[in-house]
Structures are given as C-alpha cells and as structure tokens.
Design a protein around this motif. Sequence first.
Motif: not given
Length: 303
Positions: A26-27, A68-74, A78-82, A219-223
């Motif tokens: 839910x980014x 492939x490694x670069x794309x998987x890491x990014x 994107x999901x974990x750091x937001x 105050x309502x900003x997403x990450x």
Amino acid sequence: MDDITRDLVTLRDYWRYAISRFNKADLSYGHGTSTAGDDAAFLLLDSLDLPIDALDPFLDARLLPSERKLLAERIEARVTTRKPSAYLTGRSYIQGVRFHVDERVIVPRSHIGEILFREYLGELGSSFLPDPMAVESAVDICTGSGCLAVLAAKFFPQAEVDAVDLSADALEVAKLNLAEHEVEQQVSLHEGDLFAPLAGRTYDLIITNPPYVDHEALDGYPPEYRAEPRLAHDGGVDGLDLVRRILDEAAAHLNPGGGMICEIGSGREILEEEYPHLDFVWLETASSQDAVFWLSAEALGVE
C-alpha cells in the motif's frame, strides 16, 4: 533474494513482481508517478539507465545477474524504506530533463516546468511569459535542487540567473545539477531567506515554487513525503506564509515589463480574498487549473 533473482529473468518479470509488492505494501505515490505500475516502471528503467518513457521495447529483455540483483534490492528498498523511487535511483525528471536528487532536497515535480515547456516550445509562443531572448535577468526563489534555475538558463540563454534557497544542503545538490547541465557560468547560487541575499537586485522574471503545504496536510503525510525535507514543504498553518512574503516583496525586485510565475498548491481562494487588487492569471496544467499563477510587473505596481 536469491530465489527472486533466480526465478525472475526478464524486465516484465520484475515489473509484475514490483507492482504486486507495491500494491501489497500500500505504497504512496506522487513523486513523478501516480500508480504502482508507473512507479515500478520508473524504478526499474531508471535503475537500468533506460529511457523512463519506453517500457514496452524492453519488457521481454533478459537481464544480467547483476541487473537482477540490483532490481530486486531496489524493489525491496522501495517497500521497506518507503522512500520515493527517485531517491533510490538518485534521479528525477522534469519534462524529460534529468536532475540529481537525494534526501537533501524535495523530489522535483513542479507544474512550472510543464508550463515553461508548453509556452516556449509551442508553435505560437507564450501569450504572457516574456520573449525568451529578451530576458536578461531571472531569479529562482526556493530553488531546492536547482531544477527550475537550470531550465531558466536553458530557456533564457541571454539571462543571468540567480537561485536562492535557505538550505545549504539543498544548494549543494543544486551545484551538482548546475555542473551536470553545464550552466555554472550562467547561474549563481545564494543561501538565504527569499529575496534577502539579493541586495536590491531586480529581474525581468521571478520564478518561484515555495513550500506551500499547510500543517494539517503535513501531519497526515505518508512516509514517502516524510522522507523529504520538511522545510521544503512547510508553508505555515494555511500553507501560504512564504507565498504572502514573496507577493509583498516581489515588486521591489521586478523590472518594468517583467513578471512572476509562482506555484502555490491549493490556496487560490485565500489569495484572491487577501489580495483583491492583484490581477492573478491562473495557469492550467495537466493536473491542475489553479496551482500556478502569473503576475505581471504592471499588476504588481511596477512602472
């Protein structure tokens, strides 16, 4: 991660995988993209140094193990750091023009860039902006990454351009972009509060995209938006503190026949009520009808 890079082989595989991950997490978007599909496409294409508007020709291209490694890491980042995808690739674009970005600056997404390209590259020219060859001086107030100052240097080749920001960190990023676009001799950077460091200078054109987000919205900003410098968003209680100051000070820095283009977000009604004597010209963009205004020097009382 090893399973992903083994099982996913083509760009299409990674695009599908990224969309699924982004939707599940839910980014939030809005940093040059508006959907999971567009954001995934940008992240993948820019990471591979491919044209960001040309996904289809590359969809079935097989990727190297390192890619492939670069794309998987990014995708994972994107999901974990937001963080916005532009921070992960280190690049953002205005009308196809690329700029360096990092967490020291807001990700560029100004309506003003769209307007400059439309007005100056259209067949008939602009009905309100000055003749680009006649502009000898311009200033970008709240320059951030320097993107609008760079575009000003490109559109006004005869102009000396000043660019001002309160953030020393932002100006370091702007320096990188001036160098990348080879306009260091044309654009001068100034650290300070709005017009304060300009020592009474006057200009044919003022360009400004100041912070204009109100505190309730902040105050309502997403990450994703919280990852950007708060200073680059904070426009005060109603979002218009800096816009008011710019309006009050602009006339003293404009030459006769010049004008100012300013992005304000959603404060049109407030400004029109507070400044009934000003003849705002509201400019339409692809996603808004009243987020940007033009004021001629004459409208501001400059003779």
